[in-house]
Design a protein around this motif. Structure first.
Motif, PDB file in Angstrom:
ATOM      1  N   GLU A 122       9.068  -6.882  12.237  1.00 25.14           N
ATOM      2  CA  GLU A 122       8.177  -6.568  11.931  1.00 25.14           C
ATOM      3  C   GLU A 122       8.979  -6.200  10.546  1.00 25.14           C
ATOM      4  OE1 GLU A 122       4.527  -2.996  11.321  1.00 25.14           O
ATOM      5  OE2 GLU A 122       6.205  -3.120  13.264  1.00 25.14           O
ATOM      6  N   ALA A 123       7.603  -6.776   9.483  1.00 29.89           N
ATOM      7  CA  ALA A 123       8.279  -6.520   7.852  1.00 29.89           C
ATOM      8  C   ALA A 123       7.054  -5.702   7.723  1.00 29.89           C
ATOM      9  CB  ALA A 123       7.881  -8.445   7.321  1.00 29.89           C
ATOM     10  N   LEU A 124       7.891  -4.421   6.513  1.00 31.27           N
ATOM     11  CA  LEU A 124       7.576  -3.790   6.272  1.00 31.27           C
ATOM     12  C   LEU A 124       7.730  -3.486   5.057  1.00 31.27           C
ATOM     13  CD1 LEU A 124       8.351  -1.006   9.453  1.00 31.27           C
ATOM     14  CD2 LEU A 124       5.952  -1.925   8.811  1.00 31.27           C
ATOM     15  N   VAL A 125       7.161  -2.992   3.748  1.00 31.49           N
ATOM     16  CA  VAL A 125       6.723  -2.828   2.499  1.00 31.49           C
ATOM     17  C   VAL A 125       7.340  -1.140   1.335  1.00 31.49           C
ATOM     18  CG1 VAL A 125       4.333  -1.786   2.041  1.00 31.49           C
ATOM     19  CG2 VAL A 125       5.741  -2.995   0.260  1.00 31.49           C
ATOM     20  N   ARG A 126       8.644  -1.390   1.028  1.00 27.67           N
ATOM     21  CA  ARG A 126       8.799  -0.271   0.529  1.00 27.67           C
ATOM     22  C   ARG A 126       8.820   0.127  -0.731  1.00 27.67           C
ATOM     23  NH1 ARG A 126       8.164   0.920   4.619  1.00 27.67           N
ATOM     24  NH2 ARG A 126       9.531   1.932   6.500  1.00 27.67           N
ATOM     25  N   TRP A 127       8.310   1.206  -1.220  1.00 27.51           N
ATOM     26  CA  TRP A 127       8.314   1.042  -2.890  1.00 27.51           C
ATOM     27  C   TRP A 127       9.269   2.022  -3.295  1.00 27.51           C
ATOM     28  CZ3 TRP A 127       3.145   3.307  -5.533  1.00 27.51           C
ATOM     29  CH2 TRP A 127       3.572   3.645  -6.606  1.00 27.51           C
ATOM     30  N   THR A 128      10.037   1.601  -4.850  1.00 26.70           N
ATOM     31  CA  THR A 128      11.098   2.558  -5.353  1.00 26.70           C
ATOM     32  C   THR A 128      10.509   2.084  -6.574  1.00 26.70           C
ATOM     33  OG1 THR A 128      12.714   2.276  -3.624  1.00 26.70           O
ATOM     34  CG2 THR A 128      13.315   2.551  -5.639  1.00 26.70           C
ATOM     35  N   HIS A 129       9.993   3.266  -7.251  1.00 29.26           N
ATOM     36  CA  HIS A 129       9.183   3.780  -8.067  1.00 29.26           C
ATOM     37  C   HIS A 129      10.534   4.075  -8.986  1.00 29.26           C
ATOM     38  CE1 HIS A 129       6.957   4.892 -11.825  1.00 29.26           C
ATOM     39  NE2 HIS A 129       5.928   4.517 -11.227  1.00 29.26           N
ATOM     40  N   PRO A 130      10.265   3.378 -10.684  1.00 34.57           N
ATOM     41  CA  PRO A 130      11.342   3.853 -11.914  1.00 34.57           C
ATOM     42  C   PRO A 130      11.701   5.678 -12.094  1.00 34.57           C
ATOM     43  CG  PRO A 130      10.349   2.478 -12.926  1.00 34.57           C
ATOM     44  CD  PRO A 130       9.895   2.240 -10.803  1.00 34.57           C
ATOM     45  N   VAL A 131      10.298   6.557 -11.537  1.00 37.26           N
ATOM     46  CA  VAL A 131      10.550   7.521 -11.937  1.00 37.26           C
ATOM     47  C   VAL A 131      10.246   8.225 -11.136  1.00 37.26           C
ATOM     48  CG1 VAL A 131       9.044   8.900 -13.665  1.00 37.26           C
ATOM     49  CG2 VAL A 131       9.791   6.911 -14.409  1.00 37.26           C
ATOM     50  N   ARG A 132       8.900   7.705  -9.935  1.00 38.13           N
ATOM     51  CA  ARG A 132       8.530   8.863  -9.373  1.00 38.13           C
ATOM     52  C   ARG A 132       9.765   8.567  -7.549  1.00 38.13           C
ATOM     53  NH1 ARG A 132       3.255   9.512  -8.847  1.00 38.13           N
ATOM     54  NH2 ARG A 132       1.796   8.574  -9.921  1.00 38.13           N
ATOM     55  N   GLY A 133      10.864   7.558  -8.024  1.00 39.98           N
ATOM     56  CA  GLY A 133      11.526   7.739  -6.527  1.00 39.98           C
ATOM     57  C   GLY A 133      10.632   6.911  -5.571  1.00 39.98           C
ATOM     58  N   PHE A 134      11.121   7.422  -4.035  1.00 44.24           N
ATOM     59  CA  PHE A 134      10.855   6.470  -3.277  1.00 44.24           C
ATOM     60  C   PHE A 134       9.346   6.725  -3.132  1.00 44.24           C
ATOM     61  CE2 PHE A 134       9.904   6.326   1.779  1.00 44.24           C
ATOM     62  CZ  PHE A 134      10.018   5.420   1.858  1.00 44.24           C
ATOM     63  N   VAL A 135       8.440   5.540  -2.254  1.00 51.12           N
ATOM     64  CA  VAL A 135       7.385   6.811  -2.261  1.00 51.12           C
ATOM     65  C   VAL A 135       6.337   6.450  -1.119  1.00 51.12           C
ATOM     66  CG1 VAL A 135       4.357   6.391  -3.483  1.00 51.12           C
ATOM     67  CG2 VAL A 135       6.609   6.609  -4.726  1.00 51.12           C
ATOM     68  N   SER A 136       5.813   7.232  -0.428  1.00 46.93           N
ATOM     69  CA  SER A 136       5.997   6.477   1.134  1.00 46.93           C
ATOM     70  C   SER A 136       4.674   5.567   1.331  1.00 46.93           C
ATOM     71  CB  SER A 136       5.968   7.639   2.273  1.00 46.93           C
ATOM     72  OG  SER A 136       5.283   7.437   2.811  1.00 46.93           O
ATOM     73  N   PRO A 137       4.892   4.686   2.275  1.00 43.82           N
ATOM     74  CA  PRO A 137       3.586   3.837   2.386  1.00 43.82           C
ATOM     75  C   PRO A 137       2.312   5.015   3.304  1.00 43.82           C
ATOM     76  CG  PRO A 137       5.829   3.272   3.292  1.00 43.82           C
ATOM     77  CD  PRO A 137       5.954   4.353   2.755  1.00 43.82           C
ATOM     78  N   ALA A 138       2.696   5.466   3.191  1.00 43.57           N
ATOM     79  CA  ALA A 138       0.579   6.640   3.921  1.00 43.57           C
ATOM     80  C   ALA A 138       0.684   7.012   2.300  1.00 43.57           C
ATOM     81  CB  ALA A 138       1.592   7.556   4.681  1.00 43.57           C
ATOM     82  N   ALA A 139       1.350   7.196   1.237  1.00 45.19           N
ATOM     83  CA  ALA A 139       0.709   7.789   0.632  1.00 45.19           C
ATOM     84  C   ALA A 139       0.101   6.538  -0.465  1.00 45.19           C
ATOM     85  CB  ALA A 139       1.752   8.047  -0.704  1.00 45.19           C
ATOM     86  N   PHE A 140       1.367   5.028  -0.128  1.00 45.98           N
ATOM     87  CA  PHE A 140       0.005   4.320  -1.619  1.00 45.98           C
ATOM     88  C   PHE A 140      -0.428   3.465  -0.991  1.00 45.98           C
ATOM     89  CE2 PHE A 140       4.465   2.462  -0.704  1.00 45.98           C
ATOM     90  CZ  PHE A 140       4.136   1.419  -0.259  1.00 45.98           C
ATOM     91  N   ILE A 141      -0.184   3.351   0.410  1.00 42.01           N
ATOM     92  CA  ILE A 141      -1.195   1.964   1.252  1.00 42.01           C
ATOM     93  C   ILE A 141      -2.468   2.343   1.387  1.00 42.01           C
ATOM     94  CG2 ILE A 141      -2.122   1.060   3.099  1.00 42.01           C
ATOM     95  CD1 ILE A 141       0.883  -0.732   1.991  1.00 42.01           C
ATOM     96  N   PRO A 142      -3.198   3.539   1.455  1.00 44.24           N
ATOM     97  CA  PRO A 142      -4.669   4.027   1.047  1.00 44.24           C
ATOM     98  C   PRO A 142      -5.419   3.331  -0.257  1.00 44.24           C
ATOM     99  CG  PRO A 142      -3.739   5.681   2.336  1.00 44.24           C
ATOM    100  CD  PRO A 142      -2.357   4.911   1.926  1.00 44.24           C
ATOM    101  N   VAL A 143      -4.247   3.848  -1.403  1.00 44.45           N
ATOM    102  CA  VAL A 143      -4.800   3.837  -2.899  1.00 44.45           C
ATOM    103  C   VAL A 143      -4.766   2.083  -2.894  1.00 44.45           C
ATOM    104  CG1 VAL A 143      -3.884   4.513  -4.829  1.00 44.45           C
ATOM    105  CG2 VAL A 143      -3.585   6.231  -3.618  1.00 44.45           C
ATOM    106  N   ALA A 144      -3.884   1.652  -2.100  1.00 45.45           N
ATOM    107  CA  ALA A 144      -4.363   0.302  -2.661  1.00 45.45           C
ATOM    108  C   ALA A 144      -5.590  -0.410  -1.628  1.00 45.45           C
ATOM    109  CB  ALA A 144      -2.943  -0.648  -1.889  1.00 45.45           C
ATOM    110  N   GLU A 145      -5.161   0.010  -0.685  1.00 44.89           N
ATOM    111  CA  GLU A 145      -6.956  -0.164   0.078  1.00 44.89           C
ATOM    112  C   GLU A 145      -8.267  -0.147  -0.901  1.00 44.89           C
ATOM    113  OE1 GLU A 145      -7.488  -1.767   2.998  1.00 44.89           O
ATOM    114  OE2 GLU A 145      -6.138  -1.458   3.927  1.00 44.89           O
ATOM    115  N   ASP A 146      -8.359   0.999  -1.813  1.00 46.20           N
ATOM    116  CA  ASP A 146      -9.418   1.767  -2.120  1.00 46.20           C
ATOM    117  C   ASP A 146      -9.202   0.659  -3.732  1.00 46.20           C
ATOM    118  OD1 ASP A 146      -9.614   3.189   0.092  1.00 46.20           O
ATOM    119  OD2 ASP A 146      -9.444   5.248  -1.134  1.00 46.20           O
ATOM    120  N   ASN A 147      -8.138   0.853  -4.485  1.00 48.99           N
ATOM    121  CA  ASN A 147      -8.085  -0.115  -4.999  1.00 48.99           C
ATOM    122  C   ASN A 147      -8.570  -1.655  -5.525  1.00 48.99           C
ATOM    123  OD1 ASN A 147      -5.734  -0.442  -5.001  1.00 48.99           O
ATOM    124  ND2 ASN A 147      -5.530   0.365  -7.201  1.00 48.99           N
ATOM    125  N   GLY A 148      -8.545  -2.497  -4.211  1.00 48.72           N
ATOM    126  CA  GLY A 148      -8.216  -3.378  -3.882  1.00 48.72           C
ATOM    127  C   GLY A 148      -7.086  -4.126  -4.371  1.00 48.72           C
TER     128      GLY A 148
END
Length: 739
Positions: free
Chosen positions: A518-544
């Protein structure tokens, strides 16, 4: 009896117009005698008959009959005049003059009725015609008619007849000039009627004011009348209407305004010219009464125009402040009315929207959705007090301003409104069950727009939390600002390449063999560091952004599977599983995007498993159509987090599903004392009974794996088998699993 004349008129109007043109050219060439008389009579009689036949069955038939009667009476005058000329017994006045003067009222009245847009008496066409008639009539009276009537050397009947011609010409001028100045698209019938009327007006002016020219060029003048008759008949016979809908008869275009201004200036110009010429005899009474009549007509015209502008301004104001569908105030009007209230007293603003309303439009049609909105608006309007205010803010969003409420009462009011909306709503033949997400803000002294914003923020929080009611607090603003900053960082990271894809094995529980990932996305922000999908997926859903991000994930995953197949051969996973959001499924052309990604990487459709949640497809509509299109193309479908959504068993009957992914929450406690083991056991029976594959998610211990295998589960996924990593190392993991 109605259809035949219309068919004949539609077939013969051009032929009759051509015959009239030929007669016009031939008439001046005929020698004086009976030949011109016969030709004139034939054209006149033929025109009258054509008008009568073509008018049958039309709504304006009476007006055309009157026009045909005027043409026929005029023809009788021509015959009498021709007979007198042939016999050399011309007298003045004669019965021919009586026919001519009798024809004017019929033709003028018919022309006015045919070309006047229906409306009140002070409509533009009627008043404009009257203004022109009075102004030109005063000039005619002073310069032409009064000298004729006061010349006692001429018999009274002759004087009246002579004065009758210019008087009739004034009436015809009053009708034709507004017709010439009409704005908007002209139909062929109106064009021919306008040209024929203009020719008649010109020839009547020549006949009345220049008798010497008429004597010398009489055949040409009479030929012009014949062509006008042919135009009138062709206008009646043409299938197009005289007037089209939407013609603005009350408008003041530049040309019409110039003519009306010139008409009103005729009287002072006449007095000025007469004064400079030293004229001693003036028709002061005619000028005085005519000027007063002209003043009243202009005042009436202005009254009608101002009334129209005032009516239109009210309509525009209503359109700008009211919602067309429900009749409720719109957002702008709500904030204006609420602004005057919240400055002086404590109020609550309740913002609510309808959950799943988009699916109503998709499944039942926009008409049913509109009926549902009207019904909800009625419920809200009927449930508030006289001093409260209900508005539609847009789409399925409503606002309620509650006045003079006691502290803490806002929640009770909002809960009552939310409960009201949850009752069955009748939309046409459908009975709909709706629910509302409600946000509440309280205050006094703040701008109304600020209270609306706070209530909107609370409503969005209720929507994101999956609840029904949230009261505004400052913490919501902080969370909203944080989400906005996170959304901005999402965009930049997507462009900068800060995302990467990791892969978690899906194994065969019988031998530990990795069958898929199963392919899963991960986000490593240069300042924030690791950002959980539970935090950014809902935001991405809202803003398209989830649409763009999801496509990137699918491309990266399919490209990686193609690389594994090329490098590992038989050790490569059989397929790759990719999560797809509700927003992606609702995008037009999403199945085509998936097909293009597979083709780019040389993968067959069964190499991809698309995972969708029950929530994403519960509402049906475009999402279901996308899933069906993917399945029809050969892409397999998995129902993710099965058992935690709305109506899982119902979805299994309506949605093409190949794989059930049993949610981790059921797997967590299968070895405990709770009843969750019963659910896991039931789900494998459902899966086997429907011929589906079942994948147990969240397997973290060997005991869970053994228990699931004993229940009959074939596939599992979880940390026990491997964490999501960029390169699972399939050969090594296979050996370790078997050991």
């Amino acid at each position: 009896m109605v259809v035949v004349p219309r068919m004949v008129s539609a077939r013969w109007w051009a032929a009759w117009l051509a015959l009239g043109g030929v007669a016009t050219l031939v008439y001046p060439l005929l020698p004086v005698g009976w030949a011109p008389l016969v030709l004139s009579a034939l054209v006149s009689i033929g025109s009258s008959a054509t008008i009568v036949i073509a008018a049958r069955g039309r709504s304006v038939a009476t007006s055309w009959y009157a026009f045909a009667g005027g043409t026929f009476v005029w023809m009788v005058g021509d015959v009498i005049y021709g007979v007198q000329s042939a016999r050399g017994t011309i007298s003045y006045p004669s019965w021919a003059d009586a026919c001519y003067l009798a024809a004017y009222p019929l033709m003028t009245t018919a022309l006015f009725r045919l070309t006047r847009q229906r409306g009140p008496l002070w409509s533009g066409t009627l008043i404009d015609s009257a203004i022109i008639a009075v102004a030109v009539g005063i000039v005619y009276w002073v310069l032409v008619i009064d000298p004729i009537l006061t010349d006692e050397s001429v018999p009274l009947l002759a004087r009246l007849t002579t004065a009758g011609y210019p008087s009739a010409g004034v009436l015809l001028c009053a009708v034709v000039v507004p017709l010439l100045l009409r704005r908007g698209r002209r139909t062929p019938s109106l064009w021919m009627l306008t040209v024929g009327s203009g020719i008649t007006l010109l020839l009547n002016a020549v006949y009345s004011l220049m008798p010497g020219l008429t004597t010398g060029f009489g055949p040409l003048v009479y030929a012009g009348y014949l062509f006008a008759y042919a135009l009138f008949a062709a206008a009646a016979a043409h299938p197009s209407p005289v007037l089209t809908a939407g013609v603005d008869s009350d408008g003041l275009g530049r040309a019409r305004l110039a003519v009306l201004t010139g008409s009103m200036l005729l009287v002072p110009a006449l007095l000025l010219v007469q004064g400079r010429r030293g004229a001693t005899h003036e028709s002061w009474q005619a000028v005085a009464y005519g000027s007063m009549a002209l003043f009243l007509l202009v005042a009436t015209r202005l009254y009608g125009y101002v009334s129209r502008v005032d009516r239109q301004s009210r309509q525009l104001r209503d359109q700008a402040t009211r919602d067309d569908l429900t009749g409720l105030p719109n957002r702008r009007e709500f904030e204006r009315l609420a602004g005057a209230i919240v400055r002086t007293e404590a109020c609550q603003v309740v913002m609510l929207d309808l959950a799943g309303f988009k699916h109503i439009n998709d499944r039942l049609g926009r008409a049913t959705g509109d009926q549902a909105l009207v019904a909800v608006a009625g419920l809200l309007r009927d449930s508030v007090r006289d001093g409260d205010l209900v508005a539609r803010m847009g789409a399925d969003e409503f606002a309620v301003l509650v006045r003079d409420t006691r502290p803490g009462e806002a929640d009770a009011v909002a809960a009552r409104l939310a409960d009201l909306v949850r009752r069955p709503v009748h939309a046409g033949e459908h009975e709909l069950l709706l629910s509302a997400r409600v946000g509440v803000s309280s205050g006094g002294g703040e701008p109304a727009a600020e209270l609306v914003r706070r209530a909107d923020t609370a409503r969005y929080a209720a929507k994101a939390a999956g609840g029904h009611l949230v009261t505004y607090s400052a913490e919501l603003d902080e969370r909203a600002e944080a989400a906005e900053r996170l959304g901005a960082d999402l965009r930049h990271s997507l462009e900068d390449g800060d995302f990467h894809v990791v892969y978690q094995p899906i194994v065969d529980l019988r031998d530990g063999r990795t069958v898929a990932v199963e392919a899963l996305v991960r986000w490593t922000h240069p300042v924030r560091g690791f950002v959980s999908p539970a935090a950014f997926i809902p935001v991405a859903e809202d803003n398209g952004l989830i649409v763009e991000l999801g496509e990137w994930i699918m491309r990266a995953a399919c490209r990686q599977l193609a690389d594994w197949r090329r490098d590992l051969g038989g050790a490569a996973p059989g397929y790759i599983s990719v999560n797809v959001s509700a927003r992606q499924l609702s995008e037009p052309g999403f199945p085509a995007v998936v097909a293009a990604v597979l083709a780019e990487n040389g993968l067959e459709p069964r190499a991809l498993l698309v995972e969708v949640t029950e929530t994403a497809i519960f509402g049906g509509g475009v999402a279901i159509e996308a899933v069906e299109a993917l399945h029809a193309a050969g892409v397999r479908i998995a129902l993710d987090d099965f058992g935690t959504g709305h109506s899982s068993l119902g979805l299994l009957r309506t949605v093409p599903v190949d794989v059930l992914k049993v949610d981790k929450s059921f797997v967590d406690e299968i070895t405990g004392s709770s009843g969750r083991a019963v659910i896991v056991d039931a789900l494998i029976h459902v899966s086997n009974g429907l011929g589906l594959s079942a994948v147990a998610e969240g397997v973290e211990t060997a005991g869970q794996a053994d228990y699931l295998r004993s229940l009959g589960y074939q596939y599992g996924q979880g940390y026990f088998f491997g964490r999501p990593v960029p390169d699972p190392g399939f050969t090594a993991s296979l050996t370790e699993s078997r050991r």
